[in-house]
Design a protein around this motif. Structure first.
Motif, PDB file in Angstrom:
ATOM      1  N   ASP A   1      57.363  40.823  43.071  1.00 33.47           N
ATOM      2  CA  ASP A   1      56.810  41.839  42.352  1.00 33.47           C
ATOM      3  C   ASP A   1      56.289  41.183  40.966  1.00 33.47           C
ATOM      4  O   ASP A   1      55.324  41.544  40.638  1.00 33.47           O
ATOM      5  CB  ASP A   1      57.412  43.191  42.094  1.00 33.47           C
ATOM      6  N   THR A   2      57.322  40.453  40.537  1.00 30.27           N
ATOM      7  CA  THR A   2      57.105  39.831  39.110  1.00 30.27           C
ATOM      8  C   THR A   2      55.776  38.845  39.209  1.00 30.27           C
ATOM      9  O   THR A   2      54.994  38.731  38.428  1.00 30.27           O
ATOM     10  CB  THR A   2      58.406  38.858  38.721  1.00 30.27           C
ATOM     11  N   TYR A   3      55.845  38.155  40.334  1.00 31.00           N
ATOM     12  CA  TYR A   3      54.447  37.035  40.428  1.00 31.00           C
ATOM     13  C   TYR A   3      53.203  38.014  40.524  1.00 31.00           C
ATOM     14  O   TYR A   3      52.267  37.840  39.878  1.00 31.00           O
ATOM     15  CB  TYR A   3      54.734  36.412  41.774  1.00 31.00           C
ATOM     16  N   ALA A   4      53.345  39.208  41.191  1.00 32.47           N
ATOM     17  CA  ALA A   4      52.107  39.743  41.386  1.00 32.47           C
ATOM     18  C   ALA A   4      51.798  40.595  40.172  1.00 32.47           C
ATOM     19  O   ALA A   4      50.455  40.635  39.801  1.00 32.47           O
ATOM     20  CB  ALA A   4      52.373  41.240  42.388  1.00 32.47           C
ATOM     21  N   ALA A   5      52.661  41.022  39.256  1.00 30.99           N
ATOM     22  CA  ALA A   5      52.517  41.601  38.007  1.00 30.99           C
ATOM     23  C   ALA A   5      51.791  40.613  37.130  1.00 30.99           C
ATOM     24  O   ALA A   5      50.846  40.963  36.315  1.00 30.99           O
ATOM     25  CB  ALA A   5      53.731  42.125  37.498  1.00 30.99           C
ATOM     26  N   LEU A   6      52.358  39.361  37.119  1.00 32.42           N
ATOM     27  CA  LEU A   6      51.779  38.377  36.327  1.00 32.42           C
ATOM     28  C   LEU A   6      50.426  37.889  36.558  1.00 32.42           C
ATOM     29  O   LEU A   6      49.366  37.758  35.844  1.00 32.42           O
ATOM     30  CB  LEU A   6      52.742  37.074  36.326  1.00 32.42           C
ATOM     31  N   LEU A   7      49.973  37.796  38.111  1.00 27.14           N
ATOM     32  CA  LEU A   7      48.760  37.661  38.475  1.00 27.14           C
ATOM     33  C   LEU A   7      47.778  38.626  38.006  1.00 27.14           C
ATOM     34  O   LEU A   7      46.573  38.430  37.274  1.00 27.14           O
ATOM     35  CB  LEU A   7      48.859  37.540  40.066  1.00 27.14           C
ATOM     36  N   PHE A   8      48.379  39.996  38.161  1.00 28.15           N
ATOM     37  CA  PHE A   8      47.150  40.835  37.782  1.00 28.15           C
ATOM     38  C   PHE A   8      47.027  41.016  36.201  1.00 28.15           C
ATOM     39  O   PHE A   8      45.940  41.584  35.517  1.00 28.15           O
ATOM     40  CB  PHE A   8      47.674  42.514  38.358  1.00 28.15           C
ATOM     41  N   GLY A   9      48.315  40.572  35.344  1.00 33.45           N
ATOM     42  CA  GLY A   9      48.126  40.538  33.933  1.00 33.45           C
ATOM     43  C   GLY A   9      47.208  39.696  33.668  1.00 33.45           C
ATOM     44  O   GLY A   9      46.319  39.984  32.717  1.00 33.45           O
ATOM     45  N   ALA A  10      46.961  38.507  34.304  1.00 29.45           N
ATOM     46  CA  ALA A  10      46.176  37.535  33.756  1.00 29.45           C
ATOM     47  C   ALA A  10      44.550  37.924  34.202  1.00 29.45           C
ATOM     48  O   ALA A  10      43.644  37.573  33.257  1.00 29.45           O
ATOM     49  CB  ALA A  10      46.381  36.215  34.716  1.00 29.45           C
ATOM     50  N   VAL A  11      44.319  38.835  35.357  1.00 32.71           N
ATOM     51  CA  VAL A  11      43.068  39.411  35.292  1.00 32.71           C
ATOM     52  C   VAL A  11      42.712  40.367  34.426  1.00 32.71           C
ATOM     53  O   VAL A  11      41.451  40.460  33.864  1.00 32.71           O
ATOM     54  CB  VAL A  11      43.222  40.164  36.880  1.00 32.71           C
ATOM     55  N   HIS A  12      43.788  41.131  33.944  1.00 32.06           N
ATOM     56  CA  HIS A  12      43.364  42.319  32.882  1.00 32.06           C
ATOM     57  C   HIS A  12      43.080  41.301  31.440  1.00 32.06           C
ATOM     58  O   HIS A  12      42.155  41.784  31.134  1.00 32.06           O
ATOM     59  CB  HIS A  12      44.778  42.928  32.786  1.00 32.06           C
ATOM     60  N   PHE A  13      43.686  40.531  31.236  1.00 32.56           N
ATOM     61  CA  PHE A  13      43.639  39.991  29.959  1.00 32.56           C
ATOM     62  C   PHE A  13      42.131  39.106  29.996  1.00 32.56           C
ATOM     63  O   PHE A  13      41.594  38.941  28.629  1.00 32.56           O
ATOM     64  CB  PHE A  13      44.657  38.929  29.535  1.00 32.56           C
ATOM     65  N   ALA A  14      41.782  38.855  31.223  1.00 30.90           N
ATOM     66  CA  ALA A  14      40.499  38.020  31.146  1.00 30.90           C
ATOM     67  C   ALA A  14      39.066  38.925  31.414  1.00 30.90           C
ATOM     68  O   ALA A  14      38.150  38.417  30.997  1.00 30.90           O
ATOM     69  CB  ALA A  14      40.595  37.135  32.573  1.00 30.90           C
ATOM     70  N   GLY A  15      39.502  40.396  31.524  1.00 30.64           N
ATOM     71  CA  GLY A  15      38.614  41.442  31.433  1.00 30.64           C
ATOM     72  C   GLY A  15      37.735  41.241  32.827  1.00 30.64           C
ATOM     73  O   GLY A  15      36.549  41.776  32.967  1.00 30.64           O
ATOM     74  N   VAL A  16      38.318  40.487  33.843  1.00 33.03           N
ATOM     75  CA  VAL A  16      37.709  40.609  35.236  1.00 33.03           C
ATOM     76  C   VAL A  16      38.005  41.872  36.183  1.00 33.03           C
ATOM     77  O   VAL A  16      39.015  42.142  36.303  1.00 33.03           O
ATOM     78  CB  VAL A  16      38.123  39.268  35.688  1.00 33.03           C
ATOM     79  N   THR A  17      36.702  42.289  36.901  1.00 30.85           N
ATOM     80  CA  THR A  17      37.114  43.446  37.731  1.00 30.85           C
ATOM     81  C   THR A  17      36.571  42.996  39.005  1.00 30.85           C
ATOM     82  O   THR A  17      37.119  43.767  39.904  1.00 30.85           O
ATOM     83  CB  THR A  17      36.371  44.557  37.302  1.00 30.85           C
ATOM     84  N   HIS A  18      35.800  41.895  39.263  1.00 32.59           N
ATOM     85  CA  HIS A  18      35.354  41.544  40.830  1.00 32.59           C
ATOM     86  C   HIS A  18      35.454  40.073  40.758  1.00 32.59           C
ATOM     87  O   HIS A  18      34.854  39.239  40.045  1.00 32.59           O
ATOM     88  CB  HIS A  18      33.981  42.217  41.011  1.00 32.59           C
TER      89      HIS A  18
END
Length: 336
Positions: free
Chosen positions: A93-110
């Protein structure tokens, strides 16, 4: 924001990402690969004008809230920083959280194509699982993201592609190179002729920069008669070329790095046994956050080979992943 290709290198030490900005330039970011459970309350908001809010986000995975980001704490009570050093790291779950964190900080939705990397020795074991886990629509707490397709490649290939992009016409597909990626928990290497990987001379094993940090922590513990466990702070001190602070005392880490040399030598010897002689390679390309720590030992092991430490080695894989993904994306569009 929609992007055609988004590349993430979720390392054991730092999470790095790269994508094309609206202007066409490459945008990158990085934050520590630490995801402790989020606090149930925050005091920073009560000190307006005095205490500044940290640049962190709470990511929810399987109903658990994890705090992560550039300002995540590098130390915690009893060492519970949220660091995960295990061979099945990519399934946590740590890996998944970090991956989605990167998506969040980049401001990407698709994301049309998400490009991820794996240590060489884990490609067969986990590549399909990663593709299945992260394809589709996801709600990770602060937002949603749609990922159309996931592409997984061996980590060191990212550095090879990035290195070739900086050379232009001087990079020949007829030349062989050994690419060594010194990560936080693993050291991986790829023997490649041009962009063709030689599986028999490529490999990887646990034994990256974190082993050096752990050795240094152990040596400091012996000298200071205390149990030093803050390897993340040792990592930060070495990267910033600053002393390590312990009980108000500045400790020079240079002598400890030298005393940790046997750890590095053991990893390099195992790699040398795998690749054999390198009489016909053009160069060794050294990448990864631990590149500087391994450079001397690698030069001693291969004294007659040109060794190139790649520019910005920590972010090189993510930038290379982006180039690989963009090339594949463009090729598939031409076929359609």
């Amino acid at each position: 924001m929609k992007t055609s290709v988004f590349a993430i290198d979720v390392g054991y030490g730092n999470t790095k990402y790269a994508h094309r900005s609206a202007s066409g330039t490459v945008a990158t970011g990085m934050f520590p690969s630490l995801a402790p459970l989020a606090a149930t309350h925050s005091l920073s908001g009560y000190g307006e004008g005095v205490l500044s809010s940290r640049n962190v986000v709470t990511i929810t995975i399987d109903r658990n809230d994890y705090e992560l980001g550039p300002d995540v704490s590098l130390s915690a009570a009893y060492g519970k920083t949220g660091s995960a050093l295990s061979d099945n790291y990519v399934m946590t779950d740590t890996y998944a959280a970090l991956l989605f964190g990167a998506v969040h900080f980049a401001g990407v939705t698709h994301i049309e194509r998400l490009v991820l990397g794996l240590p060489v020795h884990n490609m067969k074991k986990y590549s399909t699982a990663l593709q299945e886990r992260f394809s589709g629509e996801h709600d990770f707490g602060p937002g949603r993201v749609v990922i159309d397709k996931v592409m997984v490649i061996p980590q060191p290939l990212g550095s090879l592609v990035f290195a070739s992009s900086t050379r232009g016409s001087s990079f020949s597909r007829d030349d062989a190179h050994l690419i060594i990626d010194v990560g936080y928990f693993t050291t991986d290497w790829v023997y490649a002729n041009g962009f063709t990987m030689d599986d028999t001379r490529s490999g990887g094993l646990p034994g990256g920069a974190s082993q050096i940090y752990q050795r240094i922590a152990h040596l400091i513990s012996l000298d200071q008669q205390d149990n030093v466990t803050e390897i993340e702070l040792i990592d930060k001190a070495l990267r910033e070329r600053r002393p390590f602070l312990l009980y108000g005392k500045d400790i020079d880490l240079s002598p400890y790095v030298e005393r940790a040399d046997p750890v590095v030598a053991d990893v390099v010897q195992k790699m040398q046994n795998s690749v054999g002689h390198l009489r016909n390679v053009r160069s060794i390309i050294l990448s990864g956050g631990g590149a500087a720590l391994y450079a001397s030992a690698i030069r001693r092991a291969f004294p007659r080979i040109v060794i190139e430490v790649i520019d910005s080695p920590c972010i090189a894989n993510a930038r290379g992943f982006l180039l690989v993904g963009e090339s594949r994306h463009a090729r598939e569009r031409r076929v359609v």
